[in-house]
Scaffold this motif. Sequence first.
Motif, PDB file in Angstrom:
ATOM      1  N   TYR A  30      80.933 -69.559  40.649  1.00 26.84           N
ATOM      2  CA  TYR A  30      81.661 -69.810  39.400  1.00 26.84           C
ATOM      3  C   TYR A  30      81.769 -68.537  38.586  1.00 26.84           C
ATOM      4  N   SER A  31      82.894 -68.360  37.981  1.00 29.66           N
ATOM      5  CA  SER A  31      83.062 -67.194  37.125  1.00 29.66           C
ATOM      6  C   SER A  31      83.950 -67.579  35.946  1.00 29.66           C
ATOM      7  N   GLN A  32      83.486 -67.229  34.779  1.00 28.86           N
ATOM      8  CA  GLN A  32      84.270 -67.462  33.556  1.00 28.86           C
ATOM      9  C   GLN A  32      83.761 -66.456  32.535  1.00 28.86           C
ATOM     10  N   ALA A  33      84.680 -65.858  31.803  1.00 25.44           N
ATOM     11  CA  ALA A  33      84.291 -64.770  30.904  1.00 25.44           C
ATOM     12  C   ALA A  33      84.155 -65.226  29.460  1.00 25.44           C
ATOM     13  N   ALA A  34      83.203 -64.611  28.771  1.00 23.70           N
ATOM     14  CA  ALA A  34      83.231 -64.637  27.311  1.00 23.70           C
ATOM     15  C   ALA A  34      84.057 -63.415  26.911  1.00 23.70           C
ATOM     16  N   ILE A  35      85.028 -63.587  26.027  1.00 26.14           N
ATOM     17  CA  ILE A  35      85.923 -62.452  25.753  1.00 26.14           C
ATOM     18  C   ILE A  35      85.852 -61.981  24.298  1.00 26.14           C
ATOM     19  N   GLU A  36      84.796 -62.387  23.601  1.00 21.97           N
ATOM     20  CA  GLU A  36      84.675 -61.995  22.183  1.00 21.97           C
ATOM     21  C   GLU A  36      84.508 -60.488  22.016  1.00 21.97           C
ATOM     22  N   ARG A  37      83.763 -59.862  22.947  1.00 23.74           N
ATOM     23  CA  ARG A  37      83.523 -58.428  22.769  1.00 23.74           C
ATOM     24  C   ARG A  37      84.829 -57.630  22.927  1.00 23.74           C
ATOM     25  N   ALA A  38      85.700 -58.111  23.820  1.00 22.33           N
ATOM     26  CA  ALA A  38      86.995 -57.419  23.987  1.00 22.33           C
ATOM     27  C   ALA A  38      87.804 -57.496  22.691  1.00 22.33           C
ATOM     28  N   LEU A  39      87.652 -58.601  21.978  1.00 21.30           N
ATOM     29  CA  LEU A  39      88.335 -58.727  20.684  1.00 21.30           C
ATOM     30  C   LEU A  39      87.741 -57.727  19.691  1.00 21.30           C
ATOM     31  N   ASP A  40      86.399 -57.635  19.667  1.00 27.68           N
ATOM     32  CA  ASP A  40      85.720 -56.700  18.758  1.00 27.68           C
ATOM     33  C   ASP A  40      86.084 -55.245  19.046  1.00 27.68           C
ATOM     34  N   VAL A  41      85.998 -54.875  20.335  1.00 28.22           N
ATOM     35  CA  VAL A  41      86.136 -53.456  20.704  1.00 28.22           C
ATOM     36  C   VAL A  41      87.611 -53.029  20.733  1.00 28.22           C
ATOM     37  N   LEU A  42      88.470 -53.921  21.254  1.00 27.34           N
ATOM     38  CA  LEU A  42      89.865 -53.520  21.482  1.00 27.34           C
ATOM     39  C   LEU A  42      90.875 -54.284  20.630  1.00 27.34           C
ATOM     40  N   GLY A  43      90.445 -55.382  20.020  1.00 29.10           N
ATOM     41  CA  GLY A  43      91.417 -56.264  19.371  1.00 29.10           C
ATOM     42  C   GLY A  43      92.186 -57.058  20.423  1.00 29.10           C
ATOM     43  N   TYR A  44      91.560 -57.223  21.620  1.00 23.01           N
ATOM     44  CA  TYR A  44      92.226 -57.916  22.734  1.00 23.01           C
ATOM     45  C   TYR A  44      92.103 -59.433  22.642  1.00 23.01           C
ATOM     46  N   HIS A  45      93.216 -60.099  22.890  1.00 23.02           N
ATOM     47  CA  HIS A  45      93.151 -61.522  23.230  1.00 23.02           C
ATOM     48  C   HIS A  45      94.223 -61.768  24.277  1.00 23.02           C
ATOM     49  N   PRO A  46      94.009 -62.745  25.174  1.00 26.32           N
ATOM     50  CA  PRO A  46      94.979 -62.930  26.257  1.00 26.32           C
ATOM     51  C   PRO A  46      96.315 -63.406  25.695  1.00 26.32           C
ATOM     52  N   SER A  47      97.398 -62.744  26.094  1.00 24.13           N
ATOM     53  CA  SER A  47      98.687 -63.172  25.545  1.00 24.13           C
ATOM     54  C   SER A  47      99.487 -64.010  26.535  1.00 24.13           C
ATOM     55  N   VAL A  48      99.095 -63.998  27.818  1.00 24.69           N
ATOM     56  CA  VAL A  48      99.803 -64.833  28.800  1.00 24.69           C
ATOM     57  C   VAL A  48      98.799 -65.798  29.434  1.00 24.69           C
ATOM     58  N   SER A  49      99.085 -67.085  29.348  1.00 31.24           N
ATOM     59  CA  SER A  49      98.170 -68.112  29.870  1.00 31.24           C
ATOM     60  C   SER A  49      98.204 -68.121  31.397  1.00 31.24           C
ATOM     61  N   PHE A  50      97.208 -68.793  31.995  1.00 31.71           N
ATOM     62  CA  PHE A  50      97.163 -68.921  33.455  1.00 31.71           C
ATOM     63  C   PHE A  50      98.448 -69.570  33.987  1.00 31.71           C
ATOM     64  N   GLU A  51      98.861 -70.683  33.396  1.00 34.32           N
ATOM     65  CA  GLU A  51     100.033 -71.420  33.909  1.00 34.32           C
ATOM     66  C   GLU A  51     101.299 -70.565  33.822  1.00 34.32           C
ATOM     67  N   GLU A  52     101.471 -69.915  32.667  1.00 34.68           N
ATOM     68  CA  GLU A  52     102.663 -69.075  32.489  1.00 34.68           C
ATOM     69  C   GLU A  52     102.620 -67.888  33.472  1.00 34.68           C
ATOM     70  N   GLY A  53     101.425 -67.320  33.647  1.00 34.57           N
ATOM     71  CA  GLY A  53     101.276 -66.205  34.582  1.00 34.57           C
ATOM     72  C   GLY A  53     101.608 -66.647  36.002  1.00 34.57           C
ATOM     73  N   LEU A  54     101.153 -67.836  36.367  1.00 35.54           N
ATOM     74  CA  LEU A  54     101.411 -68.339  37.724  1.00 35.54           C
ATOM     75  C   LEU A  54     102.917 -68.563  37.922  1.00 35.54           C
ATOM     76  N   ARG A  55     103.569 -69.070  36.883  1.00 37.67           N
ATOM     77  CA  ARG A  55     105.017 -69.304  36.968  1.00 37.67           C
ATOM     78  C   ARG A  55     105.751 -67.969  37.179  1.00 37.67           C
ATOM     79  N   ARG A  56     105.370 -66.957  36.376  1.00 32.39           N
ATOM     80  CA  ARG A  56     106.051 -65.658  36.501  1.00 32.39           C
ATOM     81  C   ARG A  56     105.764 -65.019  37.855  1.00 32.39           C
ATOM     82  N   THR A  57     104.540 -65.212  38.354  1.00 30.60           N
ATOM     83  CA  THR A  57     104.161 -64.620  39.634  1.00 30.60           C
ATOM     84  C   THR A  57     104.958 -65.264  40.770  1.00 30.60           C
ATOM     85  N   LEU A  58     105.054 -66.585  40.723  1.00 29.78           N
ATOM     86  CA  LEU A  58     105.803 -67.306  41.761  1.00 29.78           C
ATOM     87  C   LEU A  58     107.261 -66.856  41.765  1.00 29.78           C
TER      88      LEU A  58
END
Length: 320
Positions: A279-307
């Motif tokens: 199992y793998s799942q990330a906590a992404i709070e530190r990326a928000l702190d350090v970079l101001g990062y938050h995911p902008s493309v969801s898994f479903e949308e990413g899968l649609r674009r990839t397909l």
Amino acid sequence: MATPMVLVTGGAGFIGSNIVDGLLADGGYRVRVLDNFATGRRENLTHCLGDIEVIEGDIRDLETVEEAVSSVDMVLHQAALPSVPRSVKAPVTTNEVNVGGTLKLLSAAHKSGVRRVVLASSSSVYGDGEQLPKHEGITPNPTSPYAVSKLACEHYTKVFADIYGMETLAIRYFNVFGPRQDPTSQYSGVIAKFMTAALDDKPFTVHGDGTQARDFTFVENVVRANLLALKVDRLDGSAINVACGDRITLLDVIETLGTLTGRTSEIIFAESRVGDVRYSQAAIERALDVLGYHPSVSFEEGLRRTLEWYAVNRPDRRGL
Ligand SMILES: NC(=O)c1ccc[n+]([C@@H]2O[C@H](COP(=O)([O-])OP(=O)(O)OC[C@H]3O[C@@H](n4cnc5c(N)ncnc54)[C@H](O)[C@@H]3O)[C@@H](O)[C@H]2O)c1
């Protein structure tokens, strides 16, 4: 002020070439690529060859690396042999490219006055501990030579920050997918393989029972994190997760693909792979702190674009 020069090592690869596109779209950088095309493809850069400089060479060769970092301001270091099963078969080569190559890069970069180096690290450094989500405070516990190599690289980037004052950051990617991921190798990522199976109405091969879960991350999110890492005021050698913060099983991936294609394919269950985490799942709070990062493309949308991309490009049919 002169336009900063960014070196993307492994820039002909899946993630590297998407980063190159992100840098060019940003418009604020000159871009150089170092790649030996071991797993990357020339076609990934064909569309932008007029806008970038490409050095064909091996990250293990110090002279080549010294040439590659000359006049460079910042490095986004993607070059590696990026596979757990490959590292189980070839631990020495994996170490030479991943660890030896990274050390040569850091060393040449320091000597040449490069300001910032951002390392592509991996969620695999966490290993198979029960605790979820994986946060950066958890002690790494690598379970494969590949994961060991990435953890060693993280230590080197930290040491170069502490001792030499270089600005470094290690970004732990969590199962990245998207356009240009190579589906043809035995070491390919699972989503790339599922894409071609879904489009051809062939069975999906699942190692294990399919309930193993990953924080599948669309490549555009990783590209954004790298661009943010070039822009933030300071980096202190730390390691951060970049992902979506979700836990998606392989059976979920197959179901979502079925919804997108309108087809239900057969599933073939095979042996679990040595060194794979469950199992793998990330906590992404530190990326928000350090970079101001938050995911902008969801898994479903990413899968649609990839397909959509695979339906047009079919990298598995090139060269036929
Ligand atoms: N794809 C993922 O899900 C994922 C997850 C975690 C970490 N990563 C890391 O991200 C980075 C990019 O991975 P990717 O998925 O784009 O893989 P990739 O294989 O498409 O890219 C790796 C690139 O490095 C180049 N390379 C390999 N050995 C080299 C050498 N000796 N000298 C110069 N170039 C060399 C390859 O030709 C290729 O272009 C890697 O460091 C990988 O470990 C990827």
